[in-house]
Design a protein around this motif. Structure first.
Motif, PDB file in Angstrom:
ATOM      1  N   LYS A 191       1.079  -1.326  -0.030  1.00  0.00           N
ATOM      2  CA  LYS A 191       0.029   0.037  -0.039  1.00  0.00           C
ATOM      3  C   LYS A 191       0.985   0.773   0.157  1.00  0.00           C
ATOM      4  CE  LYS A 191      -3.676  -2.112   2.293  1.00  0.00           C
ATOM      5  NZ  LYS A 191      -4.442  -2.419   3.823  1.00  0.00           N
ATOM      6  N   ASN A 192       1.648   1.349   0.815  1.00  0.00           N
ATOM      7  CA  ASN A 192       2.953   2.628   0.727  1.00  0.00           C
ATOM      8  C   ASN A 192       4.331   2.038   0.763  1.00  0.00           C
ATOM      9  OD1 ASN A 192       0.773   5.021   1.398  1.00  0.00           O
ATOM     10  ND2 ASN A 192       0.341   3.333   3.044  1.00  0.00           N
TER      11      ASN A 192
ATOM     12  N   GLY B  60       1.945  -3.342   4.305  1.00  0.00           N
ATOM     13  CA  GLY B  60       0.599  -3.082   3.502  1.00  0.00           C
ATOM     14  C   GLY B  60       0.207  -4.960   4.517  1.00  0.00           C
TER      15      GLY B  60
END
Length: 338
Positions: free
Chosen positions: A65-66, A78
């Motif tokens: 996600k990042n 994530g």
């Protein structure tokens, strides 16, 4: 992966483009990089390359996600399932020992031998801002500091280190950073070479880092000259190395080993090191920080299960190494190229 050198094609293209700016003096070197990598990764392959290949290929394909690159642990964030956790941890364990970090691969923390974030925290306020700068990291290890540099906004980061294992570890991180950013290529590259294998007088970099390298060189003045020749006029060198307490002119050369390391040649006093740099033409030479390495900063972990600092110091007098020499004292010198 590594045996298929097409994996590096985006890297070749970026490097050649970089070397062509502002002139083409080094274009031929860039165009020959594929044969140089083939020589290092295949023709002179390390005995563990097949094992590292298997471990790298086993890394599960996950999109973070990042990717957080400017905090203590370089983190890929994530949610992953329990089976994926097992596969990820097993693959990362296959790339042990992990010496420079720390890293956080989703829910798998990689607790490295060195707390490299402590070194970064000590030097970051003493160097020029890295935003939009082109950076060379000599002796880059697994690339931990390269990711911190990129996280600070560097335009391009190139690291050099002859360790093949560090290359695999770097590429493991890069695999997930690229996935997080949704790109095929990143301007962050690892060359499995020594500094002396790079073109001479590049004059291409805004900042050159050399952290933990100088004392491994038989000719420290040659290394300092190489760093200077890689910098643009006014570019900054960040030199971190082992030193001793002492006056100008004092240097320690171990008879044999230093802290169990055979490849340690010269430990100058800070005034001596600064004199060397001034004699070579560096400007505004200054001490940024100096500190003794502690057993909290360098230690054995589950991810690096071999001997570490506590085994290298005299058990009865931690101010000395097991050889009776002064315990590791490190300093960072910052200067500019003329």
């Amino acid at each position: 992966m590594m045996q298929n050198l097409g994996y590096f094609q985006p890297f070749y293209q970026d490097l050649i483009e970089f070397l062509q700016e502002p002139d083409n003096r080094f274009t031929s070197w860039g165009e020959n990089i594929e044969s140089e990598l083939k020589a290092e990764l295949i023709d002179r392959s390390h005995g563990d390359m097949a094992r590292w290949q298997v471990a790298f290929d086993a890394l599960p394909n996950i999109t973070p996600k990042n990717a957080y690159l400017n905090q203590s642990a370089v983190e890929l964030q994530g949610d992953i399932e329990s089976q994926t956790h097992v596969e990820l941890k097993d693959a990362l364990k296959g790339l042990m020992p992990w010496r420079k970090g720390p890293f956080q691969f989703f829910d798998v923390p990689v607790d490295t031998e060195w707390r490299s974030d402590w070194k970064w925290d000590r030097i970051k306020d003493h160097i020029s801002p890295l935003k939009n700068r082109t950076i060379l990291d000599v002796g880059c290890g697994s690339g931990y500091h390269m990711w911190r540099m990129y996280g600070e906004g560097a335009a391009r980061v190139i690291g050099v280190d002859p360790s093949k294992l560090f290359l695999w570890q770097f590429e493991a991180v890069k695999k997930y950073v690229k996935a997080a950013q949704g790109v095929e290529s990143l301007p962050v590259h690892f060359l499995p070479f020594k500094m002396e294998d790079l073109p001479k007088n590049m004059r291409r970099f805004d900042t050159v880092f050399s952290m933990g390298v100088l004392y491994h060189r038989r000719s420290p003045l040659d290394h300092l000259s190489e760093l200077k020749s890689a910098l643009r006029t006014g570019g900054q060198v960040v030199l971190e190395t082992l030193v001793i307490e002492g006056e100008e002119g004092e240097v320690l050369m171990p008879e044999d080993r230093y802290a169990m390391m055979r490849n340690v040649w010269f430990l100058p006093s800070v005034p001596t090191l600064m004199l060397w740099m001034r004699r070579l033409g560096f400007k505004n030479v200054r001490l940024a920080e100096k500190n003794y390495t502690t057993m909290e900063e360098q230690r054995s972990t589950d991810w690096m299960g071999f001997s570490s600092l506590k085994d290298f110091l005299d058990p009865n007098d931690p101010s000395k190494t097991v050889e009776g020499l002064p315990a590791p004292l490190r300093a960072t010198i910052v200067a500019e190229a003329p």
